[in-house]
Scaffold this active site. Structure first.
Site, short mmCIF file in Angstrom:
data_model
loop_
_atom_site.label_atom_id
_atom_site.label_comp_id
_atom_site.label_asym_id
_atom_site.label_seq_id
_atom_site.Cartn_x
_atom_site.Cartn_y
_atom_site.Cartn_z
N GLU A 40 0.92 -1.34 -0.16
CA GLU A 40 -0.20 0.05 -0.21
C GLU A 40 0.96 1.17 -0.11
O GLU A 40 1.85 1.22 0.45
CB GLU A 40 -0.83 0.02 1.32
CG GLU A 40 -1.89 1.19 1.32
CD GLU A 40 -2.79 1.06 2.68
OE1 GLU A 40 -3.84 1.91 2.47
OE2 GLU A 40 -2.35 0.45 3.52
N LYS A 114 -9.57 1.76 -2.64
CA LYS A 114 -9.82 1.07 -1.24
C LYS A 114 -11.21 1.58 -0.82
O LYS A 114 -11.60 2.44 -0.65
CB LYS A 114 -8.85 1.56 -0.39
CG LYS A 114 -8.79 1.23 1.07
CD LYS A 114 -7.62 1.63 1.94
CE LYS A 114 -7.68 1.16 3.26
NZ LYS A 114 -6.39 1.59 3.82
N CYS A 155 -5.21 -3.00 2.74
CA CYS A 155 -4.99 -2.91 3.95
C CYS A 155 -6.44 -3.08 5.10
O CYS A 155 -6.86 -4.47 5.22
CB CYS A 155 -4.36 -1.57 4.37
SG CYS A 155 -3.80 -1.53 6.03
#
Length: 276
Positions: A40, A114, A155
């Site tokens: 990330e 995300k 994540c």
């Protein structure tokens, strides 16, 4: 096939970070990896929104994306850029946290923004409000490649199992979970979460990570957990990179996923139910 996780410790300067990242990806390709994954925010780790405004770029102008697309083309590898912090045209000025799957010809095979924003207060001194700077995505993404179907995540997404079940039900065989994980939550939850996502879906989970203390110019530094991880579809950890930066090579045997899903067909056994 051989694959590789690249574990990074990037600063808040995308220009300075880029040569290191490019060299590590080239090193992975030279070691025979055909699928290479970076963490990330591969381009910039920063705690300052004002600094990010000054160094982040739009996707069309981003130097890290352009350079890594060229590396993929030069070496003929599949490359997952775990994510890049990017400027957007949004009226509120928020950034995108966007993952890219790059094909061996350098083209962009898939993009994923995300979905779940890391808005938490871990303790009195460690607070994160990702949604203050980044706007969440809304679309789950699975990409088809010659070697596997790949479900993309980033994540904090890993705490939301329905996303991964949706990806696996759509045919994903590999789930990517690039991260810049907090050391506190990493020590408590990182291995457990990633193993659970693999067990629940019968998929490989590939999680390249940022590690260490990230250099910053005139701003508060940030620490990340490291421990880039590969979990097989039976939930076994087959690679743990600990905390050193570098390239970590592993074998990707897709037959393991078939075997795991035959033993425990949990996706096929799922039933719909009413909320309490």
């Amino acid at each position: 096939m051989k694959a590789a996780l690249v574990q990074l410790n990037v600063s808040d300067d995308p220009v300075a970070n880029l040569p290191v990242t490019v060299q590590l990806v080239r090193d992975a390709a030279a070691q025979g990896a055909q699928f290479i994954l970076t963490p990330e925010v591969t381009n910039c780790v920063s705690t300052s929104r004002e600094h990010q405004k000054s160094v982040l770029q739009l996707e069309a102008d981003d130097i890290t994306l352009a350079a890594l697309r060229q590396v993929a083309s030069d070496t003929g590898v599949w490359l997952l850029i775990g994510s890049l912090g990017l400027k957007t045209e949004d009226a509120d000025g928020r950034f995108a946290n966007r993952s890219f799957l790059i094909a061996p010809d350098g083209s962009i095979a898939a993009r994923y923004d995300k979905i779940h924003m890391f808005d938490v207060q871990i303790n009195e001194t460690e607070t994160y409000r990702e949604s203050a700077g980044y706007r969440p995505g809304t679309q789950a993404v699975m990409a088809q490649t010659p070697f596997a179907n790949i479900g993309l995540s980033i994540c904090y997404d890993m705490r939301f199992p329905l996303l991964y079940q949706s990806l696996a039900s759509a045919g994903a065989q590999i789930l990517t979970a690039p991260a810049a994980f907090s050391p506190v939550t990493g020590a408590a939850h990182w291995h457990a979460l990633l193993r659970a996502r693999a067990i629940e879906t019968g998929c490989f989970v590939l999680a390249p990570a940022q590690t260490g203390t990230h250099a910053s110019t005139n701003h508060k530094t940030r620490d990340t957990y490291g421990h880039s991880l590969v979990v097989d579809p039976w939930g076994e950890v087959i690679l743990d990179a600990e905390t050193d930066t570098g390239v970590y090579i592993f074998d990707l045997n897709m037959e393991k996923g078939v075997a795991a899903r035959q033993k425990v067909p949990s996706l096929a056994n799922r039933r719909r139910f009413s909320d309490p």
